[in-house]
Write an enzyme that holds these catalytic residues in place. Structure first.
Site, mmCIF file in Angstrom:
data_model
loop_
_atom_site.group_PDB
_atom_site.id
_atom_site.type_symbol
_atom_site.label_atom_id
_atom_site.label_comp_id
_atom_site.label_asym_id
_atom_site.label_seq_id
_atom_site.Cartn_x
_atom_site.Cartn_y
_atom_site.Cartn_z
ATOM 1 N N LYS A 158 1.903 10.039 24.009
ATOM 2 C CA LYS A 158 2.991 8.538 24.331
ATOM 3 C C LYS A 158 3.992 9.395 24.190
ATOM 4 O O LYS A 158 4.306 10.313 23.649
ATOM 5 C CB LYS A 158 2.536 7.514 23.646
ATOM 6 N N ASP A 245 8.279 1.918 21.344
ATOM 7 C CA ASP A 245 7.730 2.918 20.586
ATOM 8 C C ASP A 245 6.299 2.456 19.533
ATOM 9 O O ASP A 245 5.515 3.073 19.496
ATOM 10 C CB ASP A 245 8.676 3.413 19.692
ATOM 11 N N HIS A 250 0.803 0.708 19.855
ATOM 12 C CA HIS A 250 -0.065 0.736 18.744
ATOM 13 C C HIS A 250 -0.409 -0.637 18.169
ATOM 14 O O HIS A 250 -1.537 -1.259 18.141
ATOM 15 C CB HIS A 250 0.481 1.413 17.572
HETATM 16 C C1 BG6 Z 1 4.317 7.067 16.477
HETATM 17 C C2 BG6 Z 1 5.725 6.775 16.561
HETATM 18 O O1 BG6 Z 1 3.862 6.685 17.419
HETATM 19 O O2 BG6 Z 1 3.692 6.270 15.367
HETATM 20 C C3 BG6 Z 1 6.495 6.849 15.507
HETATM 21 O O3 BG6 Z 1 6.405 7.221 17.740
HETATM 22 C C4 BG6 Z 1 5.823 6.018 13.948
HETATM 23 O O4 BG6 Z 1 8.036 6.157 15.427
HETATM 24 C C5 BG6 Z 1 4.279 6.756 14.247
HETATM 25 O O5 BG6 Z 1 6.531 6.641 13.163
HETATM 26 C C6 BG6 Z 1 3.678 5.994 12.944
HETATM 27 O O6 BG6 Z 1 2.311 6.356 12.871
HETATM 28 P P1 BG6 Z 1 1.526 6.631 11.595
HETATM 29 O O7 BG6 Z 1 0.261 6.893 11.859
HETATM 30 O O8 BG6 Z 1 2.357 7.297 10.453
HETATM 31 O O9 BG6 Z 1 1.639 5.074 11.236
#
Ligand code: BG6
Length: 507
Positions: A158, A245, A250
């Site tokens: 992504k 983002d 997510h």
């Molecule tokens: C990423 C984002 O996809 O996910 C980031 O680009 C974010 O900004 C990250 O910090 C968070 O992932 P995780 O697995 O640390 O919760």
């Protein structure tokens, strides 16, 4: 989602574009290393790292070892394990934009073919800036690199596009070169252990289904808060913002897993069909409504764990007058029979008080309170709390009698805790996802229509926020729970954001 054992898998070559990048060192290589330790990689497996910089194989391997020692969940690599694993890694400097560079990969693959006496599966991992995804795909197709529809795969990180139009263009381009079944669009949240467990929890327990609807559920909260700021990603983030983002991918994917109908089986397309249905059922946000359903924030300076931290506008590579949001809270509805009238509140942000990801399902009040009229004895609403990270657990909050002579109520927890099965024992999301790519299982990857449907959901807000600057940014200090109007967003419906306590502490 059955994981293929080593014996069944075809010899495989993984070419990592962006082989010298942060993602490769922090996530991809440590994940492959741990799969290797668990004997999950094909016996014949080769990794070719590539980027512009010139390295010898030895130097490249050493830089990857530093990454493993720092970031692998299993800690520092043992000498003999690393020696065996790293023997499969080579490096080739290449100019991604130049087709001629791809001939070198072809030569390496031919050598491996001759050695293995078998045609390998070839996986292209695009761990590069998104503007290079198409270039890589085009050059792979122009060169004579293997394009066997069954065994050649491309992995795309992504962000997949920066809006609906660019995502459509990217999909259209990729689909002129690869079939959908060859494209693996990553959303690493789908590989997280607890997130996968939500499916098991919902669809492998008969008691869940009768409760999982508007009759019993009052509202849902999905919260992904981060204590870190934008770190060294200012130039990317300032052009993206948290809605692109985190929410477009997510958080909406978490919502889909909570809201989807049961698929008939775990076939990748059947599961993804059900998720697309959720996105399609989400109520369209109309321009005049945006301020009622979406709140944005940007962090100011503050103190985090005794250290002074800069505000967003003072971060490296960020425009000092930036209008980019680092926090977003939104309210959604899913217009179908199961969810009509049940609000889904999503929030995420950087530089917040705590890093924690969880989903809370709040059940309705009892229809009639038969206990006492004393306020402290009113039965609290049941909650299901799904903690994704850093705590990993699924917890039911129920009401119970406090032991003693009086009939007083008390909230108790029924907990499935991943006791002891924390960081070290649970595979990292990237391990699950890479193993799925190797085995050809697309269940946990985003299909073209899924990505586009998710963009469609957020587009009205993205457009509005881009065209209407926020006069009061920054509007929350570092180390807080975000802007005040995020509280108002949920409070006007009579609810509040549930900030989970640290383990064993009261809310
Ligand atoms: C990423 C984002 O996809 O996910 C980031 O680009 C974010 O900004 C990250 O910090 C968070 O992932 P995780 O697995 O640390 O919760």
């Amino acid at each position: 989602m059955t994981k293929t054992s080593v014996i069944e898998t075809t010899p495989t070559v993984l070419i990592i574009f962006g082989g010298n990048g942060d993602l490769t060192k922090r996530k991809i290589i440590p994940a492959l290393y741990n799969l290797f330790l668990e004997n999950r990689l094909p016996e014949k497996f080769a990794i070719i790292g590539t980027s512009r910089t010139k390295f010898t194989d030895e130097k490249y391997r050493s830089s990857l070892l530093v990454g493993i020692n720092e970031f692998s969940r299993t800690g520092k690599a043992k000498k003999e394990d690393w020696a065996k694993f790293s023997a499969n890694i080579t490096y080739q400097a290449a100019n991604i934009k130049d087709v001629a560079s791809y001939n070198d990969f072809e030569a390496s693959i031919s050598k491996l073919k001759a050695e293995w006496k078998q045609d390998p599966a070839i996986l292209y991992y695009c761990a590069v800036s998104p503007d290079l995804f198409c270039t890589i795909a085009e050059n792979v197709s122009k060169s004579k690199l293997e394009n066997n529809k069954d065994t050649t795969r491309i992995i795309i990180e992504k962000p997949f596009g920066r809006d609906l139009d660019s995502a459509k263009t990217l999909n259209a381009k990729l689909l002129t070169i690869f079939d959908e079944k060859q494209i693996y669009r990553i959303d690493h949240y789908l590989g997280k252990e607890v997130v996968q467990n939500v499916m098991a929890f919902r669809f492998a327990n008969t008691i869940m289904e009768p409760l999982w609807n508007r009759t019993h559920i009052e509202h849902v909260q999905i919260s992904v808060t981060e204590q870190i700021g934008v770190e060294d990603r200012g130039s990317y983030f300032d052009h993206a913002g948290i809605l692109r983002d985190m929410i477009q991918n997510h958080l909406l994917q978490l919502l889909c897993i909570i809201a989807m109908e049961p698929p008939v089986n775990f076939d990748a397309d059947l599961v993804r069909d059900k998720k697309v249905e959720v996105l399609k059922a989400m109520r369209k946000i109309i321009p005049g409504m945006i301020d009622k359903v979406a709140v944005r924030g940007q962090y100011g300076p503050g103190w985090v764990e005794g250290k002074e931290v800069p505000g967003y506008r003072d971060e490296i590579d960020v425009d000092p007058g930036s209008n980019t949001e680092t926090y977003a809270a939104m309210k959604f509805y899913v217009d179908n029979w199961r969810w009509q009238g049940v609000p889904f509140y999503l929030r995420t942000g950087k530089r917040l008080y705590k890093s924690a990801s969880h989903i809370i399902i709040q059940f309705r009040e009892v229809p009639h309170n038969m206990f006492t009229n004393k306020a402290e004895n009113l039965p609290k609403q049941n909650r299901l709390i799904i903690s994704i990270q850093p705590d990993m657990s699924i917890k039911f909050q129920l009401e119970s009698k406090t032991p003693g002579l009086e009939m007083t109520l008390n909230t108790v927890d029924m907990v499935f805790d991943y006791l002891g099965k924390t960081k070290i024992d649970s595979p990292e999301a990237y391990e699950t996802l890479l193993l799925d790519v190797i085995s050809g299982d697309q269940t946990l990857f985003m299909r073209a229509d899924q990505v586009e449907a998710a963009w469609e959901v957020v587009m009205p807000v993205l457009d509005y926020w881009e065209n209407n600057k926020m006069p009061d940014f920054p509007n929350y200090p570092a180390n807080s729970w975000g802007p005040e109007n995020a509280e108002a967003l949920i409070a006007k419906d009579g609810f509040h954001w549930i900030n989970l306590p640290d383990k064993n502490l009261k809310e």
